[in-house]
Write an enzyme that holds these catalytic residues in place. Structure first.
Site, PDB file in Angstrom:
ATOM      1  N   THR A 101      68.143  27.920  81.388  1.00  0.00           N
ATOM      2  CA  THR A 101      68.256  27.342  80.050  1.00  0.00           C
ATOM      3  C   THR A 101      69.706  27.211  79.586  1.00  0.00           C
ATOM      4  O   THR A 101      70.604  27.858  80.100  1.00  0.00           O
ATOM      5  CB  THR A 101      67.481  28.199  79.024  1.00  0.00           C
ATOM      6  OG1 THR A 101      68.068  29.499  78.957  1.00  0.00           O
ATOM      7  CG2 THR A 101      66.012  28.315  79.406  1.00  0.00           C
ATOM      8  N   ASP A 102      69.866  26.383  78.572  1.00  0.00           N
ATOM      9  CA  ASP A 102      71.176  26.268  77.927  1.00  0.00           C
ATOM     10  C   ASP A 102      71.197  27.207  76.717  1.00  0.00           C
ATOM     11  O   ASP A 102      70.280  28.013  76.534  1.00  0.00           O
ATOM     12  CB  ASP A 102      71.465  24.808  77.542  1.00  0.00           C
ATOM     13  CG  ASP A 102      70.441  24.219  76.581  1.00  0.00           C
ATOM     14  OD1 ASP A 102      69.707  24.992  75.912  1.00  0.00           O
ATOM     15  OD2 ASP A 102      70.378  22.987  76.473  1.00  0.00           O
ATOM     16  N   LEU A 103      72.204  27.104  75.889  1.00  0.00           N
ATOM     17  CA  LEU A 103      72.339  28.013  74.745  1.00  0.00           C
ATOM     18  C   LEU A 103      71.200  27.894  73.734  1.00  0.00           C
ATOM     19  O   LEU A 103      70.934  28.827  72.995  1.00  0.00           O
ATOM     20  CB  LEU A 103      73.673  27.781  74.038  1.00  0.00           C
ATOM     21  CG  LEU A 103      74.922  28.201  74.821  1.00  0.00           C
ATOM     22  CD1 LEU A 103      76.184  27.789  74.082  1.00  0.00           C
ATOM     23  CD2 LEU A 103      74.901  29.701  75.070  1.00  0.00           C
ATOM     24  N   SER A 104      70.517  26.755  73.729  1.00  0.00           N
ATOM     25  CA  SER A 104      69.423  26.566  72.767  1.00  0.00           C
ATOM     26  C   SER A 104      68.082  27.056  73.306  1.00  0.00           C
ATOM     27  O   SER A 104      67.074  26.959  72.621  1.00  0.00           O
ATOM     28  CB  SER A 104      69.328  25.088  72.376  1.00  0.00           C
ATOM     29  OG  SER A 104      68.898  24.313  73.486  1.00  0.00           O
TER      30      SER A 104
END
Length: 157
Positions: free
Chosen positions: A28-31
């Site tokens: 995943t990314d930061l979100s």
């Protein structure tokens, strides 16, 4: 000593290969949404395990200097995001078989929701990178799923 579990290779349902993955934090990314390039990794894993189930030994072909598969063409659509801890099923089906290549369609599902789809052509190439005919046993293996009857439904995810 007890035997260790083997990684899953997915399964065939008629002409469709189904392969389960889970979205981990590293995907995943930061979100908390799965980063777009990770779908390509999931699709590649599903294709590799589909080939293994078909009896196509890519490693042996590479080590013998016969060649390897390479993605020659790819288009991908992102329809809905996968998120941390989602269970995702990758469906792969062969759509067209040629002497040196195969077109495939891959779908990423979370339950009944389509997350992403890819259409691609993989080519069998010599060590020098030139297209070459796939081994005849491999063509036969692809033909066995290309012309298999369709499943009644997508199945449970």
């Amino acid at each position: 000593m007890t035997s260790l579990p083997e990684p899953t290779s997915g399964r065939f349902d008629g002409p469709v290969h189904r392969f389960a993955v889970r979205a981990y934090f590293e995907d995943t990314d930061l979100s908390g949404v799965v980063y777009h390039a990770n779908y390509l990794r999931w699709f590649e894993r599903a294709r590799s395990d589909m080939l293994r189930l078909l009896g196509i030994d890519q490693r042996a072909a590479h080590e013998a200097g016969e060649g390897a598969y390479a993605v020659a063409d790819l288009s991908i659509r992102y329809l809905s995001p996968a998120r941390l801890d989602d269970a995702v099923v990758i469906e792969t089906r062969a759509e067209e078989l040629r002497k040196a290549s195969c077109r495939m369609h891959q779908l990423a599902w979370r339950g009944d929701l389509l997350l992403s789809e890819a259409r691609l052509r993989v080519a069998f190439v010599s060590p020098s990178g030139r297209p070459r005919a796939q081994p005849s046993a491999w063509l036969d293996a692809f033909a066995s799923i290309l012309f298999a009857p369709e499943p009644a439904s997508k199945g449970s995810q």
